[in-house]
Scaffold this motif. Structure first.
Motif, PDB file in Angstrom:
ATOM      1  N   SER A 173     104.373 -28.471   4.471  1.00 32.81           N
ATOM      2  CA  SER A 173     103.031 -29.030   4.290  1.00 32.81           C
ATOM      3  C   SER A 173     102.306 -29.161   5.626  1.00 32.81           C
ATOM      4  CB  SER A 173     103.109 -30.400   3.595  1.00 32.81           C
ATOM      5  OG  SER A 173     103.528 -30.258   2.247  1.00 32.81           O
ATOM      6  N   LEU A 174     103.017 -29.545   6.678  1.00 33.19           N
ATOM      7  CA  LEU A 174     102.410 -29.619   8.006  1.00 33.19           C
ATOM      8  C   LEU A 174     101.999 -28.233   8.488  1.00 33.19           C
ATOM      9  CD1 LEU A 174     104.640 -32.281   9.804  1.00 33.19           C
ATOM     10  CD2 LEU A 174     102.267 -32.520   9.038  1.00 33.19           C
ATOM     11  N   SER A 175     102.814 -27.235   8.170  1.00 38.39           N
ATOM     12  CA  SER A 175     102.449 -25.855   8.493  1.00 38.39           C
ATOM     13  C   SER A 175     101.163 -25.469   7.782  1.00 38.39           C
ATOM     14  CB  SER A 175     103.585 -24.905   8.082  1.00 38.39           C
ATOM     15  OG  SER A 175     103.170 -23.553   8.164  1.00 38.39           O
ATOM     16  N   ALA A 209     103.037 -31.396  -2.241  1.00 36.90           N
ATOM     17  CA  ALA A 209     101.671 -31.037  -2.610  1.00 36.90           C
ATOM     18  C   ALA A 209     101.150 -29.801  -1.883  1.00 36.90           C
ATOM     19  CB  ALA A 209     100.737 -32.226  -2.366  1.00 36.90           C
ATOM     20  N   PHE A 210     101.479 -29.656  -0.602  1.00 39.17           N
ATOM     21  CA  PHE A 210     101.020 -28.505   0.172  1.00 39.17           C
ATOM     22  C   PHE A 210     102.189 -27.787   0.844  1.00 39.17           C
ATOM     23  CE2 PHE A 210      97.064 -30.976  -0.030  1.00 39.17           C
ATOM     24  CZ  PHE A 210      96.219 -29.980  -0.521  1.00 39.17           C
ATOM     25  N   SER A 211     103.330 -27.808   0.184  1.00 44.16           N
ATOM     26  CA  SER A 211     104.519 -27.142   0.724  1.00 44.16           C
ATOM     27  C   SER A 211     104.448 -25.646   0.409  1.00 44.16           C
ATOM     28  CB  SER A 211     105.789 -27.761   0.108  1.00 44.16           C
ATOM     29  OG  SER A 211     106.937 -27.152   0.620  1.00 44.16           O
ATOM     30  N   GLU A 252     100.796 -18.006   1.584  1.00 47.15           N
ATOM     31  CA  GLU A 252     100.209 -18.694   0.438  1.00 47.15           C
ATOM     32  C   GLU A 252      99.174 -19.716   0.902  1.00 47.15           C
ATOM     33  OE1 GLU A 252     101.329 -21.365  -3.508  1.00 47.15           O
ATOM     34  OE2 GLU A 252     102.940 -20.477  -2.315  1.00 47.15           O
ATOM     35  N   ALA A 253      99.431 -20.365   2.024  1.00 47.55           N
ATOM     36  CA  ALA A 253      98.478 -21.339   2.555  1.00 47.55           C
ATOM     37  C   ALA A 253      97.122 -20.678   2.830  1.00 47.55           C
ATOM     38  CB  ALA A 253      99.025 -21.972   3.832  1.00 47.55           C
ATOM     39  N   ILE A 254      97.155 -19.449   3.334  1.00 46.06           N
ATOM     40  CA  ILE A 254      95.909 -18.713   3.596  1.00 46.06           C
ATOM     41  C   ILE A 254      95.167 -18.446   2.291  1.00 46.06           C
ATOM     42  CG2 ILE A 254      94.962 -16.524   4.422  1.00 46.06           C
ATOM     43  CD1 ILE A 254      97.243 -16.462   6.482  1.00 46.06           C
ATOM     44  N   ILE A 255      95.915 -18.053   1.262  1.00 44.74           N
ATOM     45  CA  ILE A 255      95.291 -17.800  -0.040  1.00 44.74           C
ATOM     46  C   ILE A 255      94.711 -19.087  -0.615  1.00 44.74           C
ATOM     47  CG2 ILE A 255      95.751 -17.136  -2.430  1.00 44.74           C
ATOM     48  CD1 ILE A 255      97.770 -15.124  -1.383  1.00 44.74           C
ATOM     49  N   GLU A 256      95.479 -20.182  -0.531  1.00 41.64           N
ATOM     50  CA  GLU A 256      94.992 -21.465  -1.045  1.00 41.64           C
ATOM     51  C   GLU A 256      93.734 -21.909  -0.308  1.00 41.64           C
ATOM     52  OE1 GLU A 256      96.104 -22.872  -3.618  1.00 41.64           O
ATOM     53  OE2 GLU A 256      98.090 -22.002  -3.908  1.00 41.64           O
ATOM     54  N   ALA A 257      93.672 -21.647   0.992  1.00 38.96           N
ATOM     55  CA  ALA A 257      92.503 -22.045   1.791  1.00 38.96           C
ATOM     56  C   ALA A 257      91.294 -21.178   1.499  1.00 38.96           C
ATOM     57  CB  ALA A 257      92.847 -21.976   3.276  1.00 38.96           C
ATOM     58  N   GLY A 258      91.498 -20.047   0.830  1.00 34.21           N
ATOM     59  CA  GLY A 258      90.393 -19.135   0.547  1.00 34.21           C
ATOM     60  C   GLY A 258      89.286 -19.741  -0.280  1.00 34.21           C
ATOM     61  N   ILE A 259      89.587 -20.831  -0.993  1.00 38.54           N
ATOM     62  CA  ILE A 259      88.553 -21.461  -1.811  1.00 38.54           C
ATOM     63  C   ILE A 259      87.442 -22.052  -0.943  1.00 38.54           C
ATOM     64  CG2 ILE A 259      89.802 -23.665  -1.856  1.00 38.54           C
ATOM     65  CD1 ILE A 259      87.549 -22.155  -4.633  1.00 38.54           C
ATOM     66  N   PHE A 260      87.763 -22.464   0.285  1.00 36.60           N
ATOM     67  CA  PHE A 260      86.772 -23.134   1.127  1.00 36.60           C
ATOM     68  C   PHE A 260      85.670 -22.181   1.598  1.00 36.60           C
ATOM     69  CE2 PHE A 260      90.798 -25.535   1.717  1.00 36.60           C
ATOM     70  CZ  PHE A 260      90.406 -26.673   1.047  1.00 36.60           C
ATOM     71  N   PRO A 261      85.983 -21.029   2.202  1.00 35.12           N
ATOM     72  CA  PRO A 261      84.889 -20.108   2.538  1.00 35.12           C
ATOM     73  C   PRO A 261      84.154 -19.610   1.304  1.00 35.12           C
ATOM     74  CG  PRO A 261      87.041 -19.090   2.930  1.00 35.12           C
ATOM     75  CD  PRO A 261      87.281 -20.545   2.706  1.00 35.12           C
ATOM     76  N   TRP A 287     112.098 -33.643   3.689  1.00 30.47           N
ATOM     77  CA  TRP A 287     111.784 -33.116   5.014  1.00 30.47           C
ATOM     78  C   TRP A 287     111.322 -31.662   4.934  1.00 30.47           C
ATOM     79  CZ3 TRP A 287     110.635 -36.507   8.326  1.00 30.47           C
ATOM     80  CH2 TRP A 287     111.329 -37.713   8.415  1.00 30.47           C
ATOM     81  N   GLN A 288     111.920 -30.905   4.027  1.00 33.88           N
ATOM     82  CA  GLN A 288     111.504 -29.511   3.855  1.00 33.88           C
ATOM     83  C   GLN A 288     110.071 -29.433   3.360  1.00 33.88           C
ATOM     84  OE1 GLN A 288     113.977 -26.215   1.811  1.00 33.88           O
ATOM     85  NE2 GLN A 288     112.685 -27.018   0.179  1.00 33.88           N
TER      86      GLN A 288
END
Length: 259
Positions: free
Chosen positions: A65-67, A146-148, A153-162, A59-60
């Motif tokens: 991951s949903l966040s 996988a995306f917890s 960190e989520a912002i940094i991980e998403a940086g690959i897309f732009p 659940w954690q």
């Protein structure tokens, strides 16, 4: 007019969030069902760690991951809001099938490099405490991890897309394939079971590819094994854990028990 635009924006954002969540639950859910429920006894000999998972951990991992999916969707809709400035194209004849096919492995290689260096950076003691420690709450990760990520960190991980869409021409088909590949390999890395065959790390191809054991050891020991898809950065920078190959051989050498 502004109300209509707002409704349109929220509708697109909702669709993107739904697609990202669906991708996460379908891919992670399939692996979880096979290895943790349906065929658990069949794969028991390939467990990387002996410690057991708790429902609280699942659940954690899902919560974080949903966040992450929420943050990814915000970044994705923001990119689409400036779509005219990206290099996304829809007419395949513009660059040809050859480029379309080549763009996929190119994205994978760029992402692997991006991940390795940002990952190592987040293991700096100060950054680790602020953001990356959240991901390492899963000492023995499951597919749901996988995306917890911590939101930062989520912002940094998403940086690959732009980085990708603003610097190289990409067709939606290549982007979709890349996102599905990324999700699948990410889940395998957090699977908790080794799926690659015995002696894979000694094969001419397998020795350059990371395994489930590789990333699982990173979670267990919290150092070394920073790579994502490939093992070359860890090899070149000397960051493979010294017992990685030994651990992989140990896990894959275990005999399958009769069901």
């Amino acid at each position: 007019m502004s109300v209509i635009l707002a409704i349109e924006w929220y509708t697109r954002w909702g669709i993107i969030l739904g697609i990202l969540a669906l991708r996460y639950f379908v891919v992670a859910g399939i692996f979880f069902a096979i290895f943790y429920v349906i065929r658990k006894k069949y794969w028991i000999h390939r467990r990387i760690q002996t410690r057991q998972h708790q429902d609280q951990q699942y659940w954690q991992e899902i919560k974080y991951s949903l966040s992450t999916m929420f943050i990814f969707s915000i970044i994705a809709i923001s990119i689409l809001s400036f779509k005219e400035y990206t290099l996304i194209y829809h007419d395949i004849s513009l660059y040809g099938w050859g480029y379309l096919l080549a763009s996929f492995p190119l994205m994978v290689i760029i992402h692997d490099t991006y991940f390795y260096w940002t990952h190592r950076l987040m293991h700096h003691p100060r950054l680790y405490r602020i953001m990356h420690r959240t991901h390492h709450l899963s000492h023995n990760p499951s597919p749901w991890a996988a995306f917890s990520f911590h939101p930062l960190e989520a912002i940094i991980e998403a940086g690959i897309f732009p980085l990708l869409v603003f610097t190289m021409p990409l067709h939606p088909l290549a982007i979709f394939t890349f996102l599905l590949f990324m999700m699948t390999l990410n889940v395998i890395g957090h699977l908790g079971y080794e799926v690659y065959p015995k002696n894979w790390t000694r094969h001419w191809l397998g020795r350059w590819q990371n395994t489930s054991t590789h990333h699982n050891m990173h979670h267990e020991l919290v150092k070394g094994n920073y790579g994502l898809y490939f093992n070359w950065w860890d090899k070149w920078m000397g960051t493979n854990h010294e017992h990685y190959l030994e651990r992989f051989d140990e896990v894959t050498a275990q005999a399958k028990k009769p069901v």
